[in-house]
Design an enzyme around this catalytic site. Structure first.
Site, PDB file in Angstrom:
ATOM      1  N   CYS A  95       0.823  -1.223   0.000  1.00  0.00           N
ATOM      2  CA  CYS A  95       0.000   0.000   0.000  1.00  0.00           C
ATOM      3  C   CYS A  95       0.853   1.268   0.000  1.00  0.00           C
ATOM      4  CB  CYS A  95      -0.991  -0.029   1.166  1.00  0.00           C
ATOM      5  SG  CYS A  95      -0.252   0.126   2.814  1.00  0.00           S
ATOM      6  N   HIS A 130      -2.575   1.265   6.763  1.00  0.00           N
ATOM      7  CA  HIS A 130      -2.941   1.195   5.347  1.00  0.00           C
ATOM      8  C   HIS A 130      -3.088   2.608   4.795  1.00  0.00           C
ATOM      9  CE1 HIS A 130      -4.343  -0.871   1.753  1.00  0.00           C
ATOM     10  NE2 HIS A 130      -5.287   0.061   1.634  1.00  0.00           N
ATOM     11  N   HIS A 138      -5.654   2.102  -4.479  1.00  0.00           N
ATOM     12  CA  HIS A 138      -4.749   1.529  -3.471  1.00  0.00           C
ATOM     13  C   HIS A 138      -4.356   0.106  -3.855  1.00  0.00           C
ATOM     14  CE1 HIS A 138      -7.892  -0.799  -0.848  1.00  0.00           C
ATOM     15  NE2 HIS A 138      -8.340  -0.668  -2.067  1.00  0.00           N
TER      16      HIS A 138
END
Length: 342
Positions: free
Chosen positions: A258, A306, A318
Site C-alpha cells: 500500500c 494502510h 490503493h
C-alpha cells in the site's frame, strides 16, 4: 467481500471453526463443519490485515536499516580519519620531545654563560619559548580531538547497537508476515478451486461496485483533475499501476504494497515520501475528509497501517492486500484515520 470483512474480522482466530453439536452419550462425535466461503473470507481477511500491519513495520525497519548503515559507515570513516590526525599530531610531539632529550636538556642559564654570542642565544631562547607555547597548544588540541573521538565512538557504538535491534525487528516482522500469509494460504486451500475463484471474483466485483458508487456513478475516467501539476503527476502514476499485484515490501514498478504504491506515485511527481503509511501520515498537512482533493493520501485504521491515494469522487486507488491487485475503492470502505495533503 474481503475488504469490508476486515474491519469486523480482526478478532477471529484463523483456526476457529464451528463444531457440530454432540449427539447422545456414547455416540461418535460429529465431524467438524467445513468452513463456508464466508468463514474463510473473513478469517483470511483478518490474516491479511495483520500481515499488512507487519508489512508496514517491515518497510519502516528496512528503511531505518538503510539509514543506520549509512550513518554508521560515515561515523566509522570520520573516526578513522580523526584517529589518523591525532596519531600524526602525537608523532610530531614525540619527535620534538625526543630531540629535546637528545640535546641533554641543558639549563637555559648555563647555555647563556657558555654562549659566545649572548644576544644570539637570547634570540634563540625567545624562539624556544614560542615553540614551547606552540607545543602546549598542540597538546590541548590533541586532548580536545581525543575527547571528540571518544564521543564519536559512543555515537558509532549506539548506531551499531540500534542496527542490531532493527535487524532483529526486521527478521521478526518478516516471520510474522510469512506466518500470516501461510495461514491464509492454508485456509484458502480448504476451499475448492471454484470456490476460491468465486471468492476472488466477488471481492473484485464488490470493489468495482463500491468504487462506482463512490464516484457518484460517473465513469472513473471522468473524475476531477488534480488542482496542481504535482498531484496530477502522482495520480497519473498511481492509475498507471492499476492491475499491478500486491506484494509485501514492494514499491514498484511491477508490484506494490500500500505505501509502496503511494510513495512510488509521488516520487514520479518529484516528491519523496516516507516509505510507510505511518510515516506518510506525517508527510503533509491534515485536511478533513470532506475537503479531500485528488492526490491526497488517505490513511486508514487506528494504527495507520494502510494508505491509499484519493482520486476524487469519493474514490481512492490503493494496493489492497496479497492476492488482490491495485484497484479503485470507495474512500469510506475502511475506517479513515487521516487525510494528508502533500
Amino acid at each position: 467481500m474481503l475488504t469490508t470483512a476486515a474491519a469486523g474480522a480482526l478478532a477471529l482466530s484463523a483456526a476457529a471453526v464451528a463444531q457440530a453439536a454432540p449427539g447422545t452419550p456414547g455416540a461418535p462425535a460429529a465431524p467438524p463443519r467445513q468452513p463456508s466461503e464466508q468463514d474463510v473470507g473473513q478469517q483470511v481477511d483478518a490474516l491479511y490485515a495483520q500481515a499488512e500491519a507487519a508489512t508496514e513495520r517491515y518497510d519502516g525497519a528496512r528503511e531505518r536499516l538503510r539509514t543506520l548503515r549509512t550513518e554508521a559507515a560515515d561515523l566509522q570513516d570520520r573516526l578513522a580519519r580523526g584517529q589518523d590526525a591525532v596519531n600524526r599530531m602525537l608523532d610530531d610531539l614525540g619527535q620534538v620531545a625526543g630531540a629535546e632529550y637528545r640535546s641533554g636538556g641543558i639549563d637555559p642559564g648555563v647555555q647563556l654563560m657558555l654562549s659566545s654570542d649572548p644576544a644570539h642565544y637570547l634570540d634563540g631562547a625567545a624562539v624556544v619559548d614560542r615553540l614551547a607555547a606552540q607545543q602546549a597548544d598542540a597538546l590541548r588540541e590533541v586532548a580536545a580531538r581525543q575527547r571528540a573521538l571518544a564521543q564519536q565512538r559512543a555515537e558509532a557504538d549506539a548506531r551499531l547497537a540500534e542496527l542490531e535491534r532493527v535487524r532483529s525487528a526486521l527478521a521478526r516482522d518478516k516471520r510474522q508476515i510469512q506466518d500470516r500469509l501461510g495461514r491464509a494460504r492454508a485456509l484458502l486451500g480448504t476451499l475448492s478451486a471454484a470456490q476460491r475463484a468465486r471468492l476472488a471474483a466477488d471481492d473484485a466485483r464488490g470493489a468495482e461496485l463500491r468504487a462506482g458508487r463512490g464516484a457518484g456513478r460517473t465513469a472513473l475516467a471522468a473524475l476531477p483533475a488534480p488542482a496542481d501539476n504535482r498531484a496530477a503527476a502522482a495520480v497519473a502514476a498511481a492509475t498507471s499501476a492499476l492491475g499491478s499485484p500486491y506484494f509485501f515490501g514492494a514499491a514498484g514498478p511491477r508490484a506494490f504494497d500500500c505505501s509502496g504504491l503511494t510513495s512510488w506515485a509521488w516520487a514520479k511527481a518529484g516528491v519523496a515520501l516516507p516509505r510507510t503509511s505511518q510515516g506518510q501520515a506525517g508527510a503533509g498537512r491534515r485536511v478533513p475528509l470532506a475537503d479531500a482533493r485528488p492526490g491526497d493520501l488517505v490513511i486508514y485504521y487506528g494504527d495507520m497501517h494502510h494508505v491509499g491515494m484519493y482520486v476524487g469522487g469519493g474514490t481512492i486507488i490503493h494496493a489492497p492486500y496479497p492476492g488482490a491487485r491495485v484497484r479503485y475503492e470507495r474512500v469510506d470502505t475502511m475506517p479513515v484515520a487521516a487525510v494528508v495533503r502533500v
